[in-house]
Design an enzyme around this catalytic site. Structure first.
Site, PDB file in Angstrom:
ATOM      1  N   CYS A  82       0.809  -1.233   0.000  1.00 27.22           N
ATOM      2  CA  CYS A  82       0.000   0.000   0.000  1.00 27.22           C
ATOM      3  C   CYS A  82       0.835   1.272   0.000  1.00 27.22           C
ATOM      4  CB  CYS A  82      -0.960  -0.008   1.192  1.00 27.22           C
ATOM      5  SG  CYS A  82      -2.130  -1.374   1.147  1.00 27.22           S
ATOM      6  N   GLY A 119      -4.249 -12.422  -1.410  1.00 27.40           N
ATOM      7  CA  GLY A 119      -3.123 -12.782  -2.250  1.00 27.40           C
ATOM      8  C   GLY A 119      -3.588 -13.616  -3.431  1.00 27.40           C
ATOM      9  N   CYS A 213     -13.535   0.818   8.035  1.00 22.58           N
ATOM     10  CA  CYS A 213     -12.608   0.165   7.121  1.00 22.58           C
ATOM     11  C   CYS A 213     -12.680   0.831   5.748  1.00 22.58           C
ATOM     12  CB  CYS A 213     -12.976  -1.312   6.965  1.00 22.58           C
ATOM     13  SG  CYS A 213     -13.187  -2.208   8.522  1.00 22.58           S
ATOM     14  N   CYS A 214     -11.526   1.060   5.118  1.00 21.15           N
ATOM     15  CA  CYS A 214     -11.537   1.712   3.813  1.00 21.15           C
ATOM     16  C   CYS A 214     -12.029   0.746   2.746  1.00 21.15           C
ATOM     17  CB  CYS A 214     -10.150   2.259   3.460  1.00 21.15           C
ATOM     18  SG  CYS A 214      -8.967   0.988   2.964  1.00 21.15           S
TER      19      CYS A 214
END
Length: 397
Positions: A82, A119, A213-214
């Site tokens: 990120c 992932g 939470c984004c």
């Protein structure tokens, strides 16, 4: 590295929910063209390109850059989780500061999928294995909860346990982010919310609810970095300079036997990077009036107030309740709405933060403008695994 490095152009496109955006190559090209137009130069003057993204095939950077032209310059693809966008910026600044190039573009984009981060490789060790192992030791593992929420929710719980606070401060940060985003046409979520709505939204993990939470987001942003000599030769603006910048990775404390979840998710990386930047620039957190920091979860925003030195350790709840993190307070944090409300297209985030802060220092942030004669602006961009980039911008009078 003594060359003055200036941000001579910035650009971004409105962030969107997955499925509603252009493809990554189109988004990257659009943001790059916006930055070039802001700088007032053509792509033929750019000598290097650093292009960041997290989810994409190798040389996706070229796919975006080639829309500007095929001039043969080096195009370097960057992935640092990120913190990817800021890592591309860090590399661009280094190239100019060292004299290897005079004009460089940094671009970040992400075309994300719906749902929690995951992932894409299950036949090899995870790059996050150290962090996940330590998390399991400290708090176990919930197979029904998103992994990132477990890491940052666990950090929030650790802070609550250490200082005896509730998660209302986390909710207030979410409300503040929406309030700021209401004035940002580039933000995804602009409708106001209340503390009660945040606390009542579906539970995710630990102290976190969904509105803490984004969201996954698609978007792109870019910056043109140039030496002072290059800018003056070409009549470009030199009013925003990168005064100091640091990129740090994990230290032993993140995985030590006596660690806690706050350190597992990068508290010490951020503290170390901020300390290097303050020392190099000769300024302190008391000199900062505007910050764009990595609020992937509201718990991380609260913890980061302290790692950046914006408020002493153990006082972040008071900092929030007193309104010292917004307009009229001590420092305006995430005037853009941050990752929580503007959105978090991973590879673009660091360069979107850069764009917002450059607009703030120029006085171009419109209804979001932080008043009071800004001289400095601070940026914090975190990637687990790990890397943290802290950048200090300075207005040049």
């Amino acid at each position: 590295m003594s060359t003055n490095v200036h941000v001579v152009g910035v650009g971004m496109i409105p962030f969107m929910k997955p499925g509603a955006s252009d493809t990554y190559d189109v988004m990257g090209e659009r943001a790059a063209r916006a930055a070039l137009a802001d700088a007032g130069i053509g792509y033929e003057l750019v000598q290097q390109a650093y292009v960041g993204y997290v989810y994409g095939d190798s040389t996706s950077g070229q796919a975006a850059i080639y829309g500007l032209g095929t001039t043969g310059i080096p195009v370097i693809n960057v992935n640092n989780n990120c913190s990817t966008g800021s890592t591309a910026l860090w590399l661009a600044r280094q190239a100019v500061a060292s004299g290897a190039a005079e004009c460089v573009i940094a671009v970040g984009f992400e075309q994300m999928q719906r749902g929690a981060l995951k992932g894409h490789w299950d036949d090899r060790p995870s790059a996050m294995s150290r962090s996940h192992t330590k998390m399991r030791e400290l708090q176990g593992f919930d197979p029904d909860a998103p992994g990132a929420a477990q890491l940052f929710g666990g950090a929030g719980q650790a802070y609550m346990d250490k200082y005896g606070i509730t998660n209302e401060a986390f909710a207030r940060i979410a409300v503040k982010s929406r309030t700021h985003a209401a004035n940002n046409p580039y933000a995804v979520f602009r409708d106001p919310i209340t503390v009660e709505e945040v606390l009542a939204s579906p539970h995710v993990y630990g102290p976190l609810t969904r509105l803490m939470c984004c969201p996954p987001t698609c978007g792109a942003a870019a910056a043109i970095i140039a030496s002072e000599d290059f800018a003056r030769r070409h009549g470009l603006r030199t009013d925003v300079r990168i005064a100091a910048q640091a990129l740090t990775t994990d230290v032993d404390s993140a995985f030590a036997e006596d660690t806690d979840m706050m350190r597992v998710i990068g508290y010490d990386m951020a503290k170390n990077a901020a300390g290097q930047v303050y020392e190099a620039a000769g300024v302190g957190p008391e000199d900062i009036k505007v910050v764009e920091l990595h609020d992937c979860f509201t718990s991380n925003e609260l913890i980061t107030y302290e790692s950046l030195g914006l408020t002493p350790e153990g006082t972040a709840e008071k900092f929030v309740l007193d309104g010292d993190n917004t307009y009229g307070g001590r420092v305006v944090v995430n005037p853009s709405g941050g990752l929580m409300s503007k959105g978090h297209p991973l590879g673009a985030t660091g360069l979107a933060q850069c764009t917002e802060l450059v607009w703030q220092l120029r006085g171009q942030a419109e209804a979001r403008q932080v008043e009071g004669g800004l001289q400095h602006a601070l940026q914090h961009n975190l990637g687990l695994g790990g890397a943290c980039v802290v950048t200090l911008y300075e207005k040049v009078n």
